[in-house]
Write an enzyme that holds these catalytic residues in place. Structure first.
Site, PDB file in Angstrom:
ATOM      1  N   HIS A  58      15.307  -1.785  12.512  1.00 18.59           N
ATOM      2  CA  HIS A  58      14.535  -1.401  13.698  1.00 18.59           C
ATOM      3  C   HIS A  58      15.214  -1.902  14.957  1.00 18.59           C
ATOM      4  CE1 HIS A  58      11.337  -1.035  16.636  1.00 18.59           C
ATOM      5  NE2 HIS A  58      11.254  -2.344  16.753  1.00 18.59           N
TER       6      HIS A  58
ATOM      7  N   ASP B 192      11.348   0.870  22.206  1.00 19.18           N
ATOM      8  CA  ASP B 192      10.815   0.131  21.063  1.00 19.18           C
ATOM      9  C   ASP B 192       9.782   0.986  20.334  1.00 19.18           C
ATOM     10  OD1 ASP B 192      10.017  -1.816  19.252  1.00 19.18           O
ATOM     11  OD2 ASP B 192       8.701  -2.833  20.681  1.00 19.18           O
TER      12      ASP B 192
ATOM     13  N   HIS C 150       5.388 -13.626  19.857  1.00 14.99           N
ATOM     14  CA  HIS C 150       6.730 -13.645  19.265  1.00 14.99           C
ATOM     15  C   HIS C 150       7.817 -13.395  20.297  1.00 14.99           C
ATOM     16  CE1 HIS C 150       6.299  -9.199  19.220  1.00 14.99           C
ATOM     17  NE2 HIS C 150       7.608  -9.204  19.240  1.00 14.99           N
TER      18      HIS C 150
ATOM     19  N   VAL D  49       0.832  -1.207   0.000  1.00 16.75           N
ATOM     20  CA  VAL D  49       0.000   0.000   0.000  1.00 16.75           C
ATOM     21  C   VAL D  49       0.866   1.257   0.000  1.00 16.75           C
ATOM     22  CG1 VAL D  49      -1.811   1.274   1.219  1.00 16.75           C
ATOM     23  CG2 VAL D  49      -1.812  -1.229   1.232  1.00 16.75           C
TER      24      VAL D  49
END
Length: 508
Positions: free
Chosen positions: A100, A241, A166, A89
């Site tokens: 990251h 984070d 996760h 998108v």
């Protein structure tokens, strides 16, 4: 002596971190364009290799972190998209978990260094700093293909009988990475105490809630509880984070990010709070900025993460993965093969699992993968599912799919044609005031922590901090008219039980 002084001055000028190494590592360092000198018989490496990050500028990490980065387990993150299906998108959303994770490690180091400099009485040690940085670096090792699509959409449907996050696989992958690359001696060489510090790092990755207080047999005592609020803050959700993905995701998507995490760092202070724990607190004047941060998070999720077409494409990828699940086999430990959903149980197999599974299905000639391949082909040719309905729920969103399964009128459609997806938007703490668990201090007294009631902040704050609505997708566009007719008939009879209001979108 003069030579030693010159070399130490050179290190200071280059702002280098120092670590001893053997001759083999010394030679490798020179080949890698890492400057090295010999001091008093020890080979001392000047780690001036710099990560030029588009978000945080020139980032230098501890040499132990560099060793962890240069492993197959960490490099796997190069091939896992940070924002899952958003790349279909937003053309700029091509960044991955790799950068990251480096960004989070950097910010974790910056925040704890600031606390150490401003409050030496906290007794923050180099071990503490290194543990926090490693936790920041490794906190996303457990992500599967397409990041949160895998753990929030695929696994719950493929293995509904297990509760899997996760973060647990991040901890398992960290163990596996250290073991496979013989990193334990290196970690001890840099001053870590094992296995104690490994457990601390794992606790930082999982996050620690205030109710988990108390002295622990392995880890850090109560007076260092604030260490667990840097990477994964389970107290109030304000952590590095979030700071990195705010800045990084907005940068790549072309969305403005108005939150300044460096300002937060400058005012951050550790204080013993009314609950008896040492928390990271902010100046009272920052309360409006923190509300703005949580609103920015909600707004970003609305614009990007929960974008209608983004979630529609992620639904299609999930459907394809479900159809391919038992036919995508990955070899794990002991030569045993694991299917897509079972690879989470074996770290050797999981290391091989990346976004590449999309291409493996798309370009497969296997008849078993034909249905999954057709769905992915629809994505790249933009023959997408149609979203033709959006509604706000007044009960749990799970009631609608269950009602469909029991309704004979919709049995001709079922999950093969119609599907409903719940979209949840909040300020991080579900329906709770996000600032309710944040502690502040005043300019006149920086040793006393307190909460700020919402009525003392502003009369313009929202009454609620979360909402849930559903989107209705039609998977087979040729049956759109029939599916819509059946749904509308069902809705007219049952809407008062499940939906408050529904807006049907015009599908061209």
């Amino acid at each position: 002596s003069s030579r030693l002084q010159w070399q130490l001055q050179l290190m200071e000028e280059k702002d280098c971190r120092v670590g001893t190494c053997n001759l083999k590592e010394f030679n490798q360092a020179q080949k890698s364009s890492i400057y090295a000198v010999n001091i008093v018989g020890f080979f001392t490496v000047l780690f001036v290799v710099v990560f030029n990050d588009p978000i945080h500028g020139h980032v230098e990490l501890h040499p132990l972190l560099v060793k962890m980065i240069n492993t197959p387990q960490f490099n796997r993150l190069r091939y896992i998209k940070q924002m899952a299906g958003a790349y279909f998108v937003f053309p700029g959303a091509c960044h991955n978990r790799f950068e990251h994770s480096i960004g989070v490690a950097h910010l974790a180091g910056e925040l704890i260094h600031t606390l150490q400099q401003n409050q030496p009485e906290l007794g923050i040690t180099e071990r503490d700093k290194l543990c926090v940085q490693i936790a920041g670096l490794c906190h996303d090792l457990g992500h599967g293909p397409f990041s949160h699509l895998f753990d929030q959409m695929f696994i719950p449907k493929a293995r509904p009988n297990i509760k899997w996050e996760h973060e647990e696989n991040s901890v398992k992958m960290l163990d596996y990475m250290v073991r496979q690359n013989q990193l334990e001696p290196v970690m001890e060489e840099y001053g870590l105490k094992l296995p104690e510090d490994m457990e601390v790092i794992k606790e930082m990755i999982r996050g620690k809630k205030p109710e988990d207080r108390g002295e622990v047999h392995v880890g850090r005592p109560q007076d260092k509880f604030f260490l667990y609020e840097i990477v994964a803050n389970k107290t109030n959700g304000i952590d590095v984070d979030k700071f990195d993905y705010f800045a990084r995701d907005c940068h790549h998507l072309g969305i403005q990010n108005h939150f300044d995490h460096l300002r937060f760092f400058r005012s951050a202070r550790v204080i013993k709070c009314p609950d008896g724990l040492m928390h990271i607190c902010s100046r009272d004047k920052e309360v409006h900025n923190l509300y703005a941060m949580f609103y920015a998070r909600c707004s970003f999720h609305r614009k990007a993460c929960q974008h209608k077409t983004n979630k529609l494409i992620e639904t299609m990828i999930t459907d394809a993965f479900l159809k391919a699940d038992k036919h995508i086999m990955t070899e794990g430990s002991g030569g045993e093969s694991y299917c897509l959903s079972e690879a989470i149980d074996d770290m050797q197999a999981y290391t091989k699992l990346t976004d590449r599974v999309f291409e493996d299905i798309l370009f497969s000639s296997s008849e078993q993968l034909r249905d999954a391949k057709n769905i992915l082909h629809r994505i790249i040719t933009r023959d997408l599912y149609k979203c033709w309905g959006t509604g706000r729920t007044c009960k749990l969103h799970t009631e609608m799919p269950q009602a469909w399964e029991l309704n004979p009128q919709l049995s001709c459609c079922g999950a093969t044609v119609l599907t409903a997806m719940a979209v949840k938007l909040d300020y991080e703490r579900k329906d709770k005031d996000p600032i309710g668990e944040v502690f502040f201090y005043s300019k006149s007294d920086n040793k006393t922590a307190f909460n700020i009631p919402r009525d003392q902040v502003s009369k313009l704050l929202p009454e609620r901090f979360s909402e849930t609505f559903i989107r209705i997708y039609c998977k087979k566009n040729e049956q759109l008219a029939v599916a819509k007719q059946h749904f509308l008939e069902w809705y007219q009879k049952n809407s008062y039980k499940i939906l408050k209001v529904i807006y049907l979108e015009q599908v061209k």
